[in-house]
Design a protein around this motif. Sequence first.
Motif, PDB file in Angstrom:
ATOM      1  N   THR A   1       0.700  -1.165  -0.197  1.00  0.00           N
ATOM      2  CA  THR A   1      -0.061   0.187  -0.579  1.00  0.00           C
ATOM      3  C   THR A   1       0.922   1.345   0.234  1.00  0.00           C
ATOM      4  OG1 THR A   1      -1.893  -1.073   2.022  1.00  0.00           O
ATOM      5  CG2 THR A   1      -1.809   1.098   1.427  1.00  0.00           C
ATOM      6  N   TYR A   2       0.770   2.136  -0.988  1.00  0.00           N
ATOM      7  CA  TYR A   2       1.815   3.120  -1.201  1.00  0.00           C
ATOM      8  C   TYR A   2       0.617   4.705  -0.681  1.00  0.00           C
ATOM      9  CZ  TYR A   2       4.644   6.643  -2.914  1.00  0.00           C
ATOM     10  OH  TYR A   2       5.371   7.701  -3.103  1.00  0.00           O
ATOM     11  N   LYS A   3       1.115   5.676  -0.011  1.00  0.00           N
ATOM     12  CA  LYS A   3       0.679   6.471  -0.030  1.00  0.00           C
ATOM     13  C   LYS A   3       2.047   7.614  -0.304  1.00  0.00           C
ATOM     14  CE  LYS A   3      -0.914   7.650   4.396  1.00  0.00           C
ATOM     15  NZ  LYS A   3      -0.442   7.823   6.211  1.00  0.00           N
ATOM     16  N   PHE A   4       0.627   8.528  -1.203  1.00  0.00           N
ATOM     17  CA  PHE A   4       1.374  10.084  -1.997  1.00  0.00           C
ATOM     18  C   PHE A   4       1.463  10.292  -0.428  1.00  0.00           C
ATOM     19  CE2 PHE A   4      -0.828   7.559  -5.683  1.00  0.00           C
ATOM     20  CZ  PHE A   4      -0.177   7.659  -6.066  1.00  0.00           C
ATOM     21  N   GLY A   5       2.581  11.629  -1.299  1.00  0.00           N
ATOM     22  CA  GLY A   5       3.546  13.008   0.079  1.00  0.00           C
ATOM     23  C   GLY A   5       2.462  14.378  -0.471  1.00  0.00           C
ATOM     24  N   GLY A   6       2.070  13.960  -1.936  1.00  0.00           N
ATOM     25  CA  GLY A   6       1.964  14.924  -2.073  1.00  0.00           C
ATOM     26  C   GLY A   6       0.839  15.306  -3.855  1.00  0.00           C
ATOM     27  N   GLU A   7       0.786  16.256  -3.909  1.00  0.00           N
ATOM     28  CA  GLU A   7       0.118  16.369  -5.445  1.00  0.00           C
ATOM     29  C   GLU A   7       0.637  15.698  -6.832  1.00  0.00           C
ATOM     30  OE1 GLU A   7      -3.631  18.970  -7.248  1.00  0.00           O
ATOM     31  OE2 GLU A   7      -1.204  19.385  -8.230  1.00  0.00           O
ATOM     32  N   ASN A   8       0.072  14.529  -7.503  1.00  0.00           N
ATOM     33  CA  ASN A   8       0.335  13.460  -8.611  1.00  0.00           C
ATOM     34  C   ASN A   8      -0.553  13.735  -9.466  1.00  0.00           C
ATOM     35  OD1 ASN A   8       3.266  12.300  -7.216  1.00  0.00           O
ATOM     36  ND2 ASN A   8       2.301  12.506  -5.451  1.00  0.00           N
ATOM     37  N   LYS A   9      -0.305  14.365 -11.042  1.00  0.00           N
ATOM     38  CA  LYS A   9      -0.901  14.636 -11.744  1.00  0.00           C
ATOM     39  C   LYS A   9      -0.982  13.332 -12.495  1.00  0.00           C
ATOM     40  CE  LYS A   9      -2.349  19.160 -11.675  1.00  0.00           C
ATOM     41  NZ  LYS A   9      -2.136  20.464 -12.571  1.00  0.00           N
ATOM     42  N   VAL A  10      -1.518  12.486 -12.764  1.00  0.00           N
ATOM     43  CA  VAL A  10      -1.571  10.988 -14.171  1.00  0.00           C
ATOM     44  C   VAL A  10      -2.534  11.982 -14.964  1.00  0.00           C
ATOM     45  CG1 VAL A  10      -1.677   8.346 -14.747  1.00  0.00           C
ATOM     46  CG2 VAL A  10      -0.776   9.937 -12.079  1.00  0.00           C
ATOM     47  N   THR A  11      -1.908  12.307 -16.191  1.00  0.00           N
ATOM     48  CA  THR A  11      -2.643  13.045 -16.566  1.00  0.00           C
ATOM     49  C   THR A  11      -2.551  12.296 -18.446  1.00  0.00           C
ATOM     50  OG1 THR A  11      -1.447  13.621 -17.912  1.00  0.00           O
ATOM     51  CG2 THR A  11      -2.250  15.153 -16.293  1.00  0.00           C
ATOM     52  N   ASP A  12      -1.482  11.046 -18.860  1.00  0.00           N
ATOM     53  CA  ASP A  12      -1.758  10.085 -19.901  1.00  0.00           C
ATOM     54  C   ASP A  12      -0.506   9.123 -19.284  1.00  0.00           C
ATOM     55  OD1 ASP A  12       1.089  11.792 -20.024  1.00  0.00           O
ATOM     56  OD2 ASP A  12       0.329  13.162 -21.365  1.00  0.00           O
ATOM     57  N   GLU A  13      -0.652   8.558 -20.820  1.00  0.00           N
ATOM     58  CA  GLU A  13       0.422   6.979 -20.398  1.00  0.00           C
ATOM     59  C   GLU A  13       1.992   7.181 -19.787  1.00  0.00           C
ATOM     60  OE1 GLU A  13      -0.239   3.754 -19.905  1.00  0.00           O
ATOM     61  OE2 GLU A  13      -3.098   4.832 -20.087  1.00  0.00           O
ATOM     62  N   ASN A  14       2.209   8.688 -21.190  1.00  0.00           N
ATOM     63  CA  ASN A  14       3.909   9.150 -20.432  1.00  0.00           C
ATOM     64  C   ASN A  14       4.090   9.878 -19.139  1.00  0.00           C
ATOM     65  OD1 ASN A  14       4.126   8.397 -22.674  1.00  0.00           O
ATOM     66  ND2 ASN A  14       4.055  10.479 -23.624  1.00  0.00           N
TER      67      ASN A  14
ATOM     68  N   ASN B   1      12.999   1.680  -1.493  1.00  0.00           N
ATOM     69  CA  ASN B   1      13.971   3.071  -0.865  1.00  0.00           C
ATOM     70  C   ASN B   1      13.159   3.166   0.384  1.00  0.00           C
ATOM     71  OD1 ASN B   1      16.273   2.935  -2.684  1.00  0.00           O
ATOM     72  ND2 ASN B   1      15.237   4.577  -3.440  1.00  0.00           N
ATOM     73  N   GLY B   2      11.955   3.581   0.671  1.00  0.00           N
ATOM     74  CA  GLY B   2      11.261   3.675   1.038  1.00  0.00           C
ATOM     75  C   GLY B   2      11.504   4.947   2.335  1.00  0.00           C
ATOM     76  N   ASN B   3      10.839   5.984   2.789  1.00  0.00           N
ATOM     77  CA  ASN B   3      10.577   6.969   2.335  1.00  0.00           C
ATOM     78  C   ASN B   3       9.840   7.553   3.961  1.00  0.00           C
ATOM     79  OD1 ASN B   3       7.760   7.140   1.502  1.00  0.00           O
ATOM     80  ND2 ASN B   3       8.175   8.341   0.236  1.00  0.00           N
ATOM     81  N   THR B   4       9.370   9.430   4.003  1.00  0.00           N
ATOM     82  CA  THR B   4       8.850   9.309   5.309  1.00  0.00           C
ATOM     83  C   THR B   4       6.906   8.361   5.084  1.00  0.00           C
ATOM     84  OG1 THR B   4       9.818  11.380   5.557  1.00  0.00           O
ATOM     85  CG2 THR B   4       7.398  11.111   6.667  1.00  0.00           C
ATOM     86  N   ASN B   5       6.167   8.337   4.429  1.00  0.00           N
ATOM     87  CA  ASN B   5       5.158   8.185   4.058  1.00  0.00           C
ATOM     88  C   ASN B   5       5.457   6.843   3.995  1.00  0.00           C
ATOM     89  OD1 ASN B   5       3.763  10.483   4.950  1.00  0.00           O
ATOM     90  ND2 ASN B   5       4.784  10.897   2.108  1.00  0.00           N
ATOM     91  N   ASN B   6       5.804   6.366   3.593  1.00  0.00           N
ATOM     92  CA  ASN B   6       6.075   4.706   2.985  1.00  0.00           C
ATOM     93  C   ASN B   6       7.292   3.869   3.756  1.00  0.00           C
ATOM     94  OD1 ASN B   6       3.843   4.849   0.753  1.00  0.00           O
ATOM     95  ND2 ASN B   6       5.428   6.585   0.797  1.00  0.00           N
ATOM     96  N   GLU B   7       6.880   2.540   4.323  1.00  0.00           N
ATOM     97  CA  GLU B   7       7.978   1.761   4.570  1.00  0.00           C
ATOM     98  C   GLU B   7       8.535   0.666   3.158  1.00  0.00           C
ATOM     99  OE1 GLU B   7       6.692  -1.497   6.952  1.00  0.00           O
ATOM    100  OE2 GLU B   7       6.500  -0.226   8.700  1.00  0.00           O
ATOM    101  N   LYS B   8      10.144   0.754   3.263  1.00  0.00           N
ATOM    102  CA  LYS B   8      10.491  -0.129   2.817  1.00  0.00           C
ATOM    103  C   LYS B   8      10.309  -1.246   2.575  1.00  0.00           C
ATOM    104  CE  LYS B   8      15.472  -1.932   1.860  1.00  0.00           C
ATOM    105  NZ  LYS B   8      16.278  -1.952   2.140  1.00  0.00           N
ATOM    106  N   ILE B   9      10.244  -2.195   0.619  1.00  0.00           N
ATOM    107  CA  ILE B   9       9.861  -2.859   0.647  1.00  0.00           C
ATOM    108  C   ILE B   9      10.711  -4.361   1.412  1.00  0.00           C
ATOM    109  CG2 ILE B   9       9.124  -4.995  -0.803  1.00  0.00           C
ATOM    110  CD1 ILE B   9       8.755  -2.749  -3.185  1.00  0.00           C
ATOM    111  N   ALA B  10      10.075  -5.430   2.409  1.00  0.00           N
ATOM    112  CA  ALA B  10      10.777  -6.106   3.198  1.00  0.00           C
ATOM    113  C   ALA B  10      11.435  -6.616   1.824  1.00  0.00           C
ATOM    114  CB  ALA B  10       9.708  -7.106   3.267  1.00  0.00           C
ATOM    115  N   ASP B  11      12.838  -7.298   2.832  1.00  0.00           N
ATOM    116  CA  ASP B  11      14.276  -7.982   2.326  1.00  0.00           C
ATOM    117  C   ASP B  11      13.802  -9.390   1.481  1.00  0.00           C
ATOM    118  OD1 ASP B  11      15.630  -6.313   2.951  1.00  0.00           O
ATOM    119  OD2 ASP B  11      16.268  -7.217   4.569  1.00  0.00           O
TER     120      ASP B  11
END
Length: 532
Positions: free
Chosen positions: A346-359, A374-384
């Motif tokens: 489950t990934y949590k967005f840290g800010g606004e992200n626009k998805v307007t087309d395939e690119n 790699n993991g960040n403030t909002n998301n844990e690193k994928i388990a080894d």
Amino acid sequence: MQGETDPKQLEFYVTVEYFSHKKHATDNVNVNNPLHTPVPTPQPRPQQPTNNPTPPPQSTPETPSNNTQPRAENSPAAEKPASQMEERGVAGQNANPSEGELHDYQEAQGIIEAEQPPTPQSNEGKTVSIVQDSSVEELLDAYFAKKEYTKQTGEAAGTLEYKFGGNGNKTATDAEKEKIAKIILGKPAVKALTDKKEYTTLEAIKQALSKEVYNKDEKINIQTFKLGAELKKITSAPLDTKLYLVAKTAGSGLSDKQATIIIKEKDGLIKGSAGAVLPILEISEEQMDQATPTTGEVPGTEKSKFTGKIENGTVKIPVHLRPKSDDELKQWKEKISKGKEDGEYTYKFGGENKVTDENSKKRVAEAILKNAKNGNTNNEKIADGKTAYIDDIEKALEIKTYQKDQTIKFKLYKKEKELLYLQAKAQGEKQHDKEFLKADGAYFEVGSKCPRCEAEITLKDIENSFDVYSNQKDFRQKIVDSLNRFIKQRKNEGKDLHLNTCLRKAHFFAQVGVETLGIHGDWIIEGKINHL
């Protein structure tokens, strides 16, 4: 048997008699087993003693027998004492009286001890074979195999013309012929015979050396022989490989019967459950040696069970390790490449992200995958031991604007090997049903990587890329040998060149081809070759 002092040991003698320098076996003599304990029989009640009791019988000592063979005058036998068989009174008669008087005899003593293993006999250069009871039915083995032309048949194929490259090659003596023949046997032109499914031998080369000395450009014709096909057991192969299913049996009861082989997955990486049956293509022997067409339908019949006739204790079934559909083959390869599904992320967005087309979807998916790994403030690193793939993230994204703290879910995978084992069945006097390769270290591995990727570079690779020039074989072989040694040396030094994929090899040879005009010694336009 009289004369035995230890009931656990039985003394015996083996005597061989010679009549007029000929041998014959003595007659068999039955000897009672001193270890045998007879079943006790009921004893009658003892009678009352009388006034004149009968004295017990006295044992008579064993005396030598006069049953001796007549001995030839002035022969070795005439100077020897009586043999044990003569002394014991068990001497046989001359089996062939016409052979005359006893000329000689040899005798050896031995002792049989209870529960003592038999003394191993010298094989004197002979091969010892164990013949199994043909009445015992058994499924012995089942495995995957590849056809390789490695069997030296001795069947004549043709001749190879060999040209000497230097002067003063002396072949007057057998030692000189042996030396020159060994050098010729290691030459690229001789090694290349295997490409034509042929070979030659040291002896064939020696027979072709009829002169006392050979100089530059002189030629000889060497006899060549056909290489026969052998089925070699293999432990792994990539998808889309043609191979054989093989089962081995014992017992005449299974001869000419049908055996059935079923392929099963250990963990169900492709079909989704452990022990799942994996259907692949059964093909013909003719299709085994044909190239798979790049367009149209792939030859073969998709089956879950493969049946063949048992001949000489073996059944072999040619198969193609793939499904019938090209689309399904692509799915299989993807599953093996990705691994086994193992939960969701489950990934949590840290800010606004626009998805307007395939690119933009692809760009956002790449950022999400990097943050999840790699993991960040909002998301844990994928388990080894687990991973995710960008195509799954793209499928999870919609064309919309994602706000801070919104979430998406995508699949996680655990990298696992696709391992297979075999179930074999046969019906003889009884039903046989066994599993093979089903143990750690024994499973057959389906590799997603081409077996040519990490293979050494060969002369054939160069010839396939830049055409065949017979006068360049030696030069090109030296390049190949030097290159393989250099690649191995750099890898051992921790400076790997990473020429371990077909794509990288293709890029490498494309560059080399430009600089050397196809690795042709007469056309090299720059650089210097230094043979290691």
